[in-house]
Design an enzyme around this catalytic site. Sequence first.
Site, mmCIF file in Angstrom:
data_model
loop_
_atom_site.group_PDB
_atom_site.id
_atom_site.type_symbol
_atom_site.label_atom_id
_atom_site.label_comp_id
_atom_site.label_asym_id
_atom_site.label_seq_id
_atom_site.Cartn_x
_atom_site.Cartn_y
_atom_site.Cartn_z
ATOM 1 C CG ASP A 1 -4.950 2.181 0.506
ATOM 2 O OD1 ASP A 1 -6.112 1.191 0.678
ATOM 3 O OD2 ASP A 1 -3.755 2.010 1.414
ATOM 4 N N GLY B 1 0.946 -2.629 3.914
ATOM 5 C CA GLY B 1 1.410 -0.989 3.917
ATOM 6 C C GLY B 1 2.886 -0.868 4.942
ATOM 7 C CG PHE C 1 -6.057 6.116 10.048
ATOM 8 C CD1 PHE C 1 -5.655 7.143 9.890
ATOM 9 C CD2 PHE C 1 -7.705 6.096 10.952
ATOM 10 C CE1 PHE C 1 -6.375 9.130 10.120
ATOM 11 C CE2 PHE C 1 -8.428 7.257 10.796
ATOM 12 C CZ PHE C 1 -7.829 8.884 11.135
ATOM 13 C CG ASP D 1 -6.656 -3.095 2.340
ATOM 14 O OD1 ASP D 1 -5.391 -2.758 3.778
ATOM 15 O OD2 ASP D 1 -7.158 -2.249 1.856
ATOM 16 C CG MET E 1 -11.362 2.876 1.481
ATOM 17 S SD MET E 1 -9.717 3.143 2.485
ATOM 18 C CE MET E 1 -8.263 3.255 1.073
ATOM 19 C CG MET F 1 -7.904 7.064 2.515
ATOM 20 S SD MET F 1 -7.074 7.107 4.006
ATOM 21 C CE MET F 1 -6.503 5.311 4.508
ATOM 22 C CG MET G 1 -11.778 -2.847 4.550
ATOM 23 S SD MET G 1 -10.500 -2.537 3.743
ATOM 24 C CE MET G 1 -9.158 -1.880 4.832
ATOM 25 C CG HIS H 1 -3.911 -1.692 -1.840
ATOM 26 N ND1 HIS H 1 -4.858 -2.240 -1.788
ATOM 27 C CD2 HIS H 1 -4.798 -0.315 -0.734
ATOM 28 C CE1 HIS H 1 -5.707 -1.494 -1.232
ATOM 29 N NE2 HIS H 1 -5.650 -0.949 -0.566
ATOM 30 N N GLY I 1 -1.102 1.127 9.436
ATOM 31 C CA GLY I 1 -0.641 0.783 10.604
ATOM 32 C C GLY I 1 -1.690 0.620 12.000
ATOM 33 C CG HIS J 1 -9.337 0.731 -0.902
ATOM 34 N ND1 HIS J 1 -8.444 -0.165 -0.115
ATOM 35 C CD2 HIS J 1 -10.240 0.475 -0.797
ATOM 36 C CE1 HIS J 1 -9.869 -0.307 1.435
ATOM 37 N NE2 HIS J 1 -10.520 0.071 0.759
ATOM 38 C CB SER K 1 -0.954 -0.401 1.215
ATOM 39 O OG SER K 1 -1.519 1.315 1.388
ATOM 40 N N GLY L 1 -3.715 -4.309 8.275
ATOM 41 C CA GLY L 1 -2.486 -4.977 9.769
ATOM 42 C C GLY L 1 -2.016 -6.190 9.181
HETATM 43 C C1 DX5 Z 1 -6.616 0.806 5.343
HETATM 44 C C2 DX5 Z 1 -5.797 1.130 3.898
HETATM 45 C C3 DX5 Z 1 -5.122 -0.175 3.618
HETATM 46 C C4 DX5 Z 1 -3.850 0.611 4.803
HETATM 47 C C5 DX5 Z 1 -2.821 -0.934 4.842
HETATM 48 O O1 DX5 Z 1 -7.992 1.943 6.011
HETATM 49 O O2 DX5 Z 1 -7.349 0.607 3.001
HETATM 50 O O3 DX5 Z 1 -4.448 -0.209 2.750
HETATM 51 O O4 DX5 Z 1 -3.136 1.641 4.228
HETATM 52 O O5 DX5 Z 1 -1.302 -0.398 5.746
HETATM 53 P P1 DX5 Z 1 -1.289 -1.351 6.712
HETATM 54 O O6 DX5 Z 1 -0.981 -2.643 6.152
HETATM 55 O O7 DX5 Z 1 -0.449 -0.676 7.782
HETATM 56 O O8 DX5 Z 1 -1.964 -1.867 7.433
HETATM 57 ZN ZN ZN Z 2 -6.826 0.105 0.761
#
Ligand code: DX5
Ligand code: ZN
Length: 221
Positions: free
Chosen positions: A38, A200, A146, A178, A71, A40, A140, A36, A148, A69, A11, A180
Amino acid sequence: MQASSTLIAPSILSADFTRLASSIEIAEKAGADWMHCDVMDGAFVPNISFGPFIVQAIASCTKMVIDTHLMIAEPDRYIEDFVKAGSHQITVHQEACSHLHRTVQFIRSFGVKAGVSINPATPVSTLEAILPDLDLVLVMSVNPGFGGQKFIPSAIGKIRQLHSMRMQMNPSMVIAVDGGVTEENAQSVVSAGADALIAGTAFFKAADPAATAARIKALTR
Ligand code: DX5
Ligand code: ZN
């Protein structure tokens, strides 16, 4: 569907944005399958990241699959922009679409792959009617917004359930996970039925991203 090797999708959210091109190169050299992206909007999720302009910049410097992705609320308004930016597959949220079937067909009308994502509180059963029309489901394993965050273990049961549903209804559909994802939980995610792992923090903050990617790609069900 049984992918021969697990797909890895770093990501870009966790990359160093002052060095976007070299972050992409790190992913490419590590043998990553998808990039990937993201997106937002500060409405569907509490955070704001980036839009088509950045996706286009990313797409212009890699041959990896651009996995977008969204969001965002009312994603239909921006799907064409993300196609033009170079997305190969576009995932929307089940929770953000009042007419999910229409949105999925709209994505496919541009010749790109269509994915649907479900939040941790959304049951897999909400996808039953749309499953035959999907190229991808993104489970998810954190609440979106976010990077991390900590993996929510109930995602494992949902992946398992989705895997058995797709075997009946749509065997070529890809299951991606996706949020953690780490080297510690990756095997259980893959064993449950996931084909693609979004990573990520686990990828970009790793001491050796290429070695991490290689170990994840070597996992099999
Ligand atoms: C969360 C995102 C993920 C995230 C993954 O809203 O959709 O793609 O960036 O990051 P890690 O792997 O750090 O959870
Ligand atoms: Zn994502």
